[in-house]
Design a protein around this motif. Sequence first.
Motif: not given
Length: 272
Positions: A93-118
């Motif tokens: 998602x690094x290139x999706x710079x125009x996103x205003x709404x992003x819904x990622x709830x109820x998945x299996x993401x575990x790495x906080x820092x790596x995820x937020x970096x996106x």
Amino acid sequence: MMSTVDDRDKSRSEELIDEQKSAQGIQKDQDVTQISLSNRGLSRLVDLSQYKKLNYLWLNGNQLRTIDALGENYRLSELYLQDNELVNIKGAMTRLTNLKILMLQNNQLTRLEETITEFKYMQALETLNLSKNPLAQDSEYRYYTIFHVPSLKLLDRREVKKSEREDAAKLYQQDRQALMDTIAFGRRWDAGPLQSMRDSPLTEPLNHVDNRGRMDQEQRRQLSELPGRTNRHSLMQYSHCDWSKAPKVEERRLNKGRCPEDSAQIVTVRFR
């Protein structure tokens, strides 16, 4: 077997998109502004790069574990990926710079820092939901996210308050400030004539200074004969910190009690 399933799901997603285009009377890919593939049991997607004007994308309620189909969809403003099986979104998602709404709830993401970096280039991102992911159980999760995605107004269906921004800033700026306090940026290094002579291999230290800190006539003569005396009278010190060596949030949790300056690499240069 997995490859067969992936190919089948890619073909299925392509067919569903074609059906939607036909129903809406759209003939050209460049005219597609929204795609809905919700609740289709998909584990993989066809590449969506040809839909350059895509603004809204619903992919919720599938079985997606990774996302690799959105590299060129720069215009996306709303992306719905909740209720999938995502374990990693690195590089997705690094290139999706125009996103205003992003819904990622109820998945299996575990790495906080790596995820937020996106999200670091998403300056328009106002609504984000990461609840019901393992990373949301992290004690620093909310403050960490608020600090690193300053455009957020709504996080996990809760308004981001001014007080939370202030607390997050204090929490994550204090480590950097503590490190900064150990560094002299362009500060004069207190090295007078005597200190310079002690550091110099050209002479022996002078110890005969009266109780007012003044030198007698003999000492002045010795100093005047010292090569480069005027250049050694005053030195400047500049220190640079390599921030890549500073401990990250996950490292701090694993090494509690350590100060950030213990791990950061500081290079000091002294010059005349």
